[in-house]
Scaffold this active site. Structure first.
Site, PDB file in Angstrom:
ATOM      1  N   SER A  46       0.800  -1.240   0.000  1.00  0.00           N
ATOM      2  CA  SER A  46       0.000   0.000   0.000  1.00  0.00           C
ATOM      3  C   SER A  46       0.822   1.274   0.000  1.00  0.00           C
ATOM      4  CB  SER A  46      -0.955   0.011   1.200  1.00  0.00           C
ATOM      5  OG  SER A  46      -2.064  -0.828   0.954  1.00  0.00           O
ATOM      6  N   LYS A  49      -0.198   3.667  -2.663  1.00  0.00           N
ATOM      7  CA  LYS A  49      -1.213   4.719  -2.541  1.00  0.00           C
ATOM      8  C   LYS A  49      -0.591   6.101  -2.383  1.00  0.00           C
ATOM      9  CE  LYS A  49      -4.784   1.687  -0.635  1.00  0.00           C
ATOM     10  NZ  LYS A  49      -4.057   0.453  -0.294  1.00  0.00           N
ATOM     11  N   SER A 106      -6.079   3.508   4.247  1.00  0.00           N
ATOM     12  CA  SER A 106      -5.423   2.699   3.219  1.00  0.00           C
ATOM     13  C   SER A 106      -6.446   1.812   2.504  1.00  0.00           C
ATOM     14  CB  SER A 106      -4.298   1.835   3.817  1.00  0.00           C
ATOM     15  OG  SER A 106      -3.455   1.349   2.804  1.00  0.00           O
TER      16      SER A 106
END
Length: 443
Positions: A46, A49, A106
């Site tokens: 993640s 992101k 997230s």
């Protein structure tokens, strides 16, 4: 219970097998303070992101999409596996809440929805992510999706993610505070920050992003500031949240020990926006915004002249923002005056702040502080500056009240109803953008 235990055991085993990498820099100068396996191409999870959000901020800044624009959630976005916000197919939600959910929670469904809203499809958005990474100098990075779940060819490195973290801090300071929020409202519900443990346990930590998949292990890009020094540390392949956080704290400590007390700040070059393709273009140094105080002092014997074309461009941009916010209804907005007002004397400011403070700070709950962003020749000029500043610094000023106070010397542009900490943070962030700011206390 057996299934849960088996899953946790499998996750731990996979995380232990994930390759380790680390990178630490002095954020002010970009100097490398520590590096280990930093160029290995690994699964970013993640941390992906961070780029999704970088492009989201870029798209908002350049008018591709607005924070309050409604996004319709596709079946593809709604079907993303956890971590997720819980978006439903066909649901509409403001773009700002997708940003919050991706940054703090997230959320995979929110990240995919961001990509589809900007580029039409996640695949097209991933290609834009990769192009932007190349422009930023992230030479070891290729993106295949907007969320970071494991996919063939979706790879990055500790060095590249550290570079991206530094660009997020310097290129979009008005949004950076999102990464330090312990929780936030995301349109559906309040969501907790996946990085809240480090934020709570490490003094000065204020971001940035966690990541975990079985293939990646426990990843983290962390930034902390102490005494004017800022360090960014990245870890790939942690074995658990606790051990990863401990390692990041160790690396941040190392960074603060090695970083010089005083060093010239060399901000990374922000990519030039390409309006024809909606992507970052070639990196060149161009000044696109006024970077001086709104009340500069002219040299003796000289008059400050602002080119008519620049005045027209500034007025057009501000008028558009006023109209969009609905603040221009029934209001005749004054035109820009190229001659700035003289800065008030310190003793005059102190006297007037003390005289006005009772009526200015009346909000309950400790919100008795405010900030002043200048004094202007008309109420309309002050209101326009307040609106422009609020739009530029939504993170710290979205709950503050805009207030214009008339005095003998002009009209003061103030934000009120703030806590002491939020006022101080807002002024620091505005100062970083070369916007004049002074805190106003309840005394």
């Amino acid at each position: 219970m057996i299934a849960v235990t088996a899953f946790l055991a499998l996750s731990a085993a996979a995380a232990q097998a994930a390759p380790y990498a680390a990178h630490v820099i002095d954020a002010r100068s970009g100097e490398v303070l520590h590096s280990e396996n930093a160029d290995a191409r690994l699964h970013p999870a993640s941390l992906t992101k961070m780029m999704t959000l970088y492009i989201a901020f870029q798209a908002v800044e350049n008018g591709e999409i607005g924070l309050d624009d409604k996004v319709t959630i596709s079946r593809h976005a709604a079907s993303e596996p956890p971590s997720k916000l819980g978006l439903r197919t066909g649901q509409t939600i403001a773009f700002r809440y997708l940003i919050r959910a991706a940054a703090v929670k997230s959320a995979n469904d929110a990240a995919t929805a961001i990509g589809e809203a900007i580029s039409g499809s996640e695949a097209a958005f991933a290609r834009r992510m990769t192009r932007t990474a190349q422009v930023l100098g992230m030479t070891r990075t290729t993106f295949k999706n907007a969320h970071g779940l494991t996919e063939s060819g979706h790879l990055s490195s500790a060095r590249d993610m550290t570079t991206l973290g530094r660009h997020l801090f310097y290129d979009f300071p008005e949004y950076y505070n999102l990464f330090s929020r312990r929780s936030t409202y995301a349109g559906i519900r309040d969501v907790p920050n996946t990085n809240r443990r480090l934020l709570a346990d490490y003094k000065g930590a204020d971001g940035i992003k966690t990541g975990f998949t079985n293939a990646a292990g426990f990843n983290l890009v962390a930034s902390a500031e102490r005494g004017g020094e800022r360090v960014i540390a990245t870890v790939f392949g942690g074995r658990s949240t606790a051990s990863r956080n401990a390692k990041v704290a160790e690396l941040l400590d190392l960074g603060f020990r090695k970083a010089p007390t005083h060093v010239a700040v060399r901000k990374p070059v922000k990519p030039v926006y390409d309006p024809d393709h909606g992507i970052a273009g070639k990196v060149i140094r161009v000044v696109l915004a006024v970077n001086k105080s709104p009340r500069p002092r002219a040299r003796p014997g000289q008059e400050l002249e602002i080119p008519a074309t620049l005045v027209a461009q500034i007025e057009e941009g501000i008028d558009g923002a006023v109209a969009e916010a609905g603040a221009g209804e029934g209001v005749e907005v004054a035109r820009l005056d190229s001659t700035p007002l003289p800065r008030p004397r310190p003793e005059e400011m102190a006297e007037e702040v003390a005289r006005e403070v009772v009526t200015r700070m009346s909000t309950a709950g400790g919100r008795h502080w405010g900030i002043n962003v200048g004094r202007y020749g008309s109420r309309y000029q002050a209101e326009r500056v307040l609106l422009k500043t609020a739009l530029a610094e939504l993170g710290t000023l979205d709950e503050a009240l805009r207030k214009v106070v008339q005095r003998n010397g002009g009209f003061e542009a103030n934000f009120v109803g703030m806590t002491e900490d939020s006022a101080a943070l807002a002024c620091r962030r505005l100062a970083a953008r070369d916007i004049s700011c002074e805190t106003l206390g309840p005394g």
